[in-house]
Design a protein around this motif. Structure first.
Motif, PDB file in Angstrom:
ATOM      1  N   PHE A  85       0.808  -1.219   0.000  1.00  0.00           N
ATOM      2  CA  PHE A  85       0.000   0.000   0.000  1.00  0.00           C
ATOM      3  C   PHE A  85       0.844   1.273   0.000  1.00  0.00           C
ATOM      4  N   TYR A  99       2.822   2.322   2.290  1.00  0.00           N
ATOM      5  CA  TYR A  99       2.856   2.920   3.619  1.00  0.00           C
ATOM      6  C   TYR A  99       4.288   2.848   4.132  1.00  0.00           C
ATOM      7  N   GLN A 108     -11.765   0.662   8.612  1.00  0.00           N
ATOM      8  CA  GLN A 108     -11.700   1.651   7.542  1.00  0.00           C
ATOM      9  C   GLN A 108     -11.085   0.985   6.326  1.00  0.00           C
ATOM     10  N   THR A 109     -11.411   1.522   5.193  1.00  0.00           N
ATOM     11  CA  THR A 109     -10.833   1.006   3.956  1.00  0.00           C
ATOM     12  C   THR A 109     -10.456   2.186   3.078  1.00  0.00           C
ATOM     13  N   GLU A 110      -9.468   1.974   2.265  1.00  0.00           N
ATOM     14  CA  GLU A 110      -9.026   3.027   1.361  1.00  0.00           C
ATOM     15  C   GLU A 110     -10.114   3.289   0.322  1.00  0.00           C
ATOM     16  N   LYS A 111     -10.289   4.543  -0.054  1.00  0.00           N
ATOM     17  CA  LYS A 111     -11.320   4.902  -1.028  1.00  0.00           C
ATOM     18  C   LYS A 111     -11.078   4.249  -2.380  1.00  0.00           C
ATOM     19  N   TYR A 112      -9.820   3.944  -2.672  1.00  0.00           N
ATOM     20  CA  TYR A 112      -9.492   3.334  -3.957  1.00  0.00           C
ATOM     21  C   TYR A 112      -9.613   1.810  -3.927  1.00  0.00           C
ATOM     22  N   ASN A 113     -10.200   1.253  -2.870  1.00  0.00           N
ATOM     23  CA  ASN A 113     -10.300  -0.199  -2.747  1.00  0.00           C
ATOM     24  C   ASN A 113     -11.773  -0.634  -2.655  1.00  0.00           C
TER      25      ASN A 113
END
Length: 157
Positions: free
Chosen positions: A34, A36, A126-131
């Motif tokens: 990711f 990070y 939470q999740t990434e907006k692109y996932n």
């Protein structure tokens, strides 16, 4: 009466030094995937803090035929809005070759089943907006996007 098929155990608590080494290897893969930042000494210190103080959270290894293939980290908080102790799925990772076969779904179902034992009133993630794939998985097992808040953060001075 609902006929529930038992879910085979796919997770186990991380407790040993070998587990710490395994977690660190998978966390590094997760962070690189990711993009990070990954600070091995800091991660190792944080894992040890969690193992020494279970009130902070719990670390679980995802296993397939007794071989670790992923991990999930729960951190604990407290929120009046949610009725007390909360668990945040801080990280969920499954190795590339083990994705797509339902392991993520099963892991989250097992975490949900364990929530009462942990004294948890709500599980947050939470999740990434692109996932969108991850979001669809979470929604399919009952997680709800409240669409009323945005996660914001700031480091203390």
């Amino acid at each position: 009466m609902e006929n529930r098929t038992p879910i085979p155990d796919l997770i186990r608590l991380a407790t040993t030094t070998a587990d710490v080494d395994t977690l660190l290897q998978m966390m590094e893969t997760f962070c690189h995937h990711f993009s990070y930042p990954f600070d091995r000494p800091l991660r190792q210190q944080l894992i040890r803090q969690m193992l020494e103080n279970p009130s902070l959270g719990s670390l679980w290894l995802v296993v397939d035929e007794n071989r670790p293939v992923g991990y999930v980290v729960l951190t604990y908080g407290f929120a009046l809005e949610f009725g007390g102790k909360t668990a945040l799925v801080d990280e969920l990772f499954i190795e590339e070759g083990h994705r797509g076969g339902g392991k993520g779904r099963t892991v989250l179902q097992q975490i949900q089943q364990t929530a009462d034992e942990l004294g948890v009133s709500v599980i947050l993630l939470q999740t990434e907006k692109y996932n969108p794939r991850a979001k669809r998985l979470y929604e399919s097992i009952g997680f709800v996007d409240q669409e009323r808040s945005t996660l914001m953060w700031k480091r203390p001075n």
